[in-house]
Design a protein around this motif. Structure first.
Motif, PDB file in Angstrom:
ATOM      1  N   THR A  38       0.805  -1.215   0.000  1.00  0.00           N
ATOM      2  CA  THR A  38       0.000   0.000   0.000  1.00  0.00           C
ATOM      3  C   THR A  38       0.844   1.273   0.000  1.00  0.00           C
ATOM      4  O   THR A  38       0.560   2.183  -0.785  1.00  0.00           O
ATOM      5  CB  THR A  38      -1.011  -0.002   1.163  1.00  0.00           C
ATOM      6  OG1 THR A  38      -1.907  -1.097   0.974  1.00  0.00           O
ATOM      7  CG2 THR A  38      -1.807   1.283   1.220  1.00  0.00           C
ATOM      8  N   PRO A  39       1.883   1.403   0.829  1.00  0.00           N
ATOM      9  CA  PRO A  39       2.689   2.626   0.753  1.00  0.00           C
ATOM     10  C   PRO A  39       3.304   2.856  -0.632  1.00  0.00           C
ATOM     11  O   PRO A  39       3.376   3.986  -1.111  1.00  0.00           O
ATOM     12  CB  PRO A  39       3.783   2.412   1.805  1.00  0.00           C
ATOM     13  CG  PRO A  39       3.187   1.457   2.773  1.00  0.00           C
ATOM     14  CD  PRO A  39       2.316   0.556   1.948  1.00  0.00           C
ATOM     15  N   LEU A  40       3.720   1.778  -1.281  1.00  0.00           N
ATOM     16  CA  LEU A  40       4.296   1.910  -2.622  1.00  0.00           C
ATOM     17  C   LEU A  40       3.234   2.322  -3.639  1.00  0.00           C
ATOM     18  O   LEU A  40       3.508   3.087  -4.566  1.00  0.00           O
ATOM     19  CB  LEU A  40       4.972   0.603  -3.031  1.00  0.00           C
ATOM     20  CG  LEU A  40       6.121   0.161  -2.119  1.00  0.00           C
ATOM     21  CD1 LEU A  40       6.631  -1.201  -2.529  1.00  0.00           C
ATOM     22  CD2 LEU A  40       7.230   1.189  -2.118  1.00  0.00           C
ATOM     23  N   ALA A 131      -3.203   5.296   2.972  1.00  0.00           N
ATOM     24  CA  ALA A 131      -4.471   5.713   2.377  1.00  0.00           C
ATOM     25  C   ALA A 131      -4.979   4.592   1.463  1.00  0.00           C
ATOM     26  O   ALA A 131      -4.247   4.065   0.642  1.00  0.00           O
ATOM     27  CB  ALA A 131      -4.277   6.999   1.568  1.00  0.00           C
ATOM     28  N   GLY A 132      -6.202   4.200   1.646  1.00  0.00           N
ATOM     29  CA  GLY A 132      -6.781   3.139   0.833  1.00  0.00           C
ATOM     30  C   GLY A 132      -6.519   1.733   1.357  1.00  0.00           C
ATOM     31  O   GLY A 132      -6.864   0.760   0.692  1.00  0.00           O
ATOM     32  N   LEU A 133      -5.929   1.604   2.549  1.00  0.00           N
ATOM     33  CA  LEU A 133      -5.624   0.272   3.076  1.00  0.00           C
ATOM     34  C   LEU A 133      -6.886  -0.515   3.408  1.00  0.00           C
ATOM     35  O   LEU A 133      -6.988  -1.693   3.070  1.00  0.00           O
ATOM     36  CB  LEU A 133      -4.737   0.374   4.322  1.00  0.00           C
ATOM     37  CG  LEU A 133      -4.401  -0.954   5.007  1.00  0.00           C
ATOM     38  CD1 LEU A 133      -3.586  -1.849   4.073  1.00  0.00           C
ATOM     39  CD2 LEU A 133      -3.642  -0.715   6.301  1.00  0.00           C
ATOM     40  N   MET A 134      -7.845   0.105   4.056  1.00  0.00           N
ATOM     41  CA  MET A 134      -9.054  -0.627   4.460  1.00  0.00           C
ATOM     42  C   MET A 134      -9.820  -1.197   3.255  1.00  0.00           C
ATOM     43  O   MET A 134     -10.172  -2.375   3.271  1.00  0.00           O
ATOM     44  CB  MET A 134      -9.954   0.248   5.336  1.00  0.00           C
ATOM     45  CG  MET A 134      -9.394   0.469   6.730  1.00  0.00           C
ATOM     46  SD  MET A 134      -8.866  -1.039   7.571  1.00  0.00           S
ATOM     47  CE  MET A 134     -10.407  -1.873   7.793  1.00  0.00           C
ATOM     48  N   PRO A 135     -10.088  -0.414   2.210  1.00  0.00           N
ATOM     49  CA  PRO A 135     -10.759  -1.021   1.052  1.00  0.00           C
ATOM     50  C   PRO A 135      -9.932  -2.140   0.416  1.00  0.00           C
ATOM     51  O   PRO A 135     -10.482  -3.127  -0.054  1.00  0.00           O
ATOM     52  CB  PRO A 135     -10.940   0.143   0.082  1.00  0.00           C
ATOM     53  CG  PRO A 135     -10.870   1.365   0.919  1.00  0.00           C
ATOM     54  CD  PRO A 135      -9.962   1.034   2.064  1.00  0.00           C
ATOM     55  N   THR A 136      -8.603  -1.969   0.442  1.00  0.00           N
ATOM     56  CA  THR A 136      -7.739  -3.012  -0.107  1.00  0.00           C
ATOM     57  C   THR A 136      -7.869  -4.294   0.706  1.00  0.00           C
ATOM     58  O   THR A 136      -7.945  -5.392   0.143  1.00  0.00           O
ATOM     59  CB  THR A 136      -6.269  -2.534  -0.114  1.00  0.00           C
ATOM     60  OG1 THR A 136      -6.178  -1.357  -0.918  1.00  0.00           O
ATOM     61  CG2 THR A 136      -5.342  -3.592  -0.659  1.00  0.00           C
ATOM     62  N   LEU A 137      -7.916  -4.167   2.039  1.00  0.00           N
ATOM     63  CA  LEU A 137      -8.079  -5.354   2.884  1.00  0.00           C
ATOM     64  C   LEU A 137      -9.460  -5.977   2.712  1.00  0.00           C
ATOM     65  O   LEU A 137      -9.590  -7.203   2.680  1.00  0.00           O
ATOM     66  CB  LEU A 137      -7.847  -4.995   4.356  1.00  0.00           C
ATOM     67  CG  LEU A 137      -6.407  -4.668   4.740  1.00  0.00           C
ATOM     68  CD1 LEU A 137      -6.348  -4.177   6.185  1.00  0.00           C
ATOM     69  CD2 LEU A 137      -5.501  -5.858   4.533  1.00  0.00           C
ATOM     70  N   VAL A 138     -10.490  -5.135   2.604  1.00  0.00           N
ATOM     71  CA  VAL A 138     -11.852  -5.646   2.436  1.00  0.00           C
ATOM     72  C   VAL A 138     -11.961  -6.449   1.144  1.00  0.00           C
ATOM     73  O   VAL A 138     -12.671  -7.451   1.077  1.00  0.00           O
ATOM     74  CB  VAL A 138     -12.882  -4.490   2.466  1.00  0.00           C
ATOM     75  CG1 VAL A 138     -14.241  -4.928   1.974  1.00  0.00           C
ATOM     76  CG2 VAL A 138     -12.985  -3.927   3.875  1.00  0.00           C
TER      77      VAL A 138
END
Length: 189
Positions: A38-40, A131-138
């Motif tokens: 995600t950071p990348l 930013a955007g980690l939660m949707p990525t995990l979901v």
């Protein structure tokens, strides 16, 4: 092939872990991958947005962010994996206190990957880097669980039925990916 104590040929051993172990290992693997990537992805999106574009009605917003079509004050964030509705306070392009659009210079002044990552961390903290980690995990965790579990089950059954067939991993992999994608497609909407 190896011989067992009875002298009979034995095909390669297959992992026969419990369903729970497969689910946990897929979840942990997917989460670790998301935390590392995600950071990348954030840096990649920011660097892509640093490219000058023709002016438009919202010329200082990157192309991955657009106002909600309903005019509700939220924004649609596109991070390469999907589109997510997010409030201004959760989007790194807006000041969390005032809600005003941050200056473009602050977002794009660093050019190298590590410099950009450091700049995002200094200016926005962990919430900016992830930013955007939660949707990525979901999206990612259920997809990975379904894929790995389906692959293991399909491969095991196909190897049992067709022990000499070389295409078993390819068929199991393609079938498992189809099942996982079909199962998690509603999350993308």
């Amino acid at each position: 092939k190896a011989e067992d104590s009875n002298g009979t040929a034995e095909t390669e051993k297959q992992y026969d872990g419990s369903a729970w172990a497969k689910v946990v290992s897929a979840s942990v693997g997917s989460t670790i991958t998301a935390l590392a990537v995600t950071p990348l992805e954030v840096v990649k999106v920011r660097q892509q947005n640093a490219i000058p574009r023709p002016t438009s009605s919202i010329s200082t917003l990157p192309r991955q962010i657009s106002p909600c079509p309903l005019g509700c004050g939220t924004f649609v964030l596109r991070n390469g994996l999907g589109e997510y509705l997010t409030p201004k306070s959760k989007c790194g392009y807006f000041d969390p206190v005032t809600g005003a659009l941050r200056q473009k210079k602050e977002i794009t002044e660093s050019r190298g990957t590590l410099r950009m990552l450091r700049s995002i961390f200094v200016n926005e903290g962990l919430s900016g880097i992830y930013a955007g980690l939660m949707p990525t995990l979901v999206m990612g965790v259920p997809n990975t669980i379904i894929y790995f579990y389906s692959y293991e089950e399909l491969a095991s059954k196909l190897r049992h039925r067709y022990p000499t067939e070389a295409s078993v991993p390819a068929v199991a992999g393609a079938s498992a990916r189809f099942v996982a994608s079909l199962s998690t497609a509603p999350f993308e909407l």
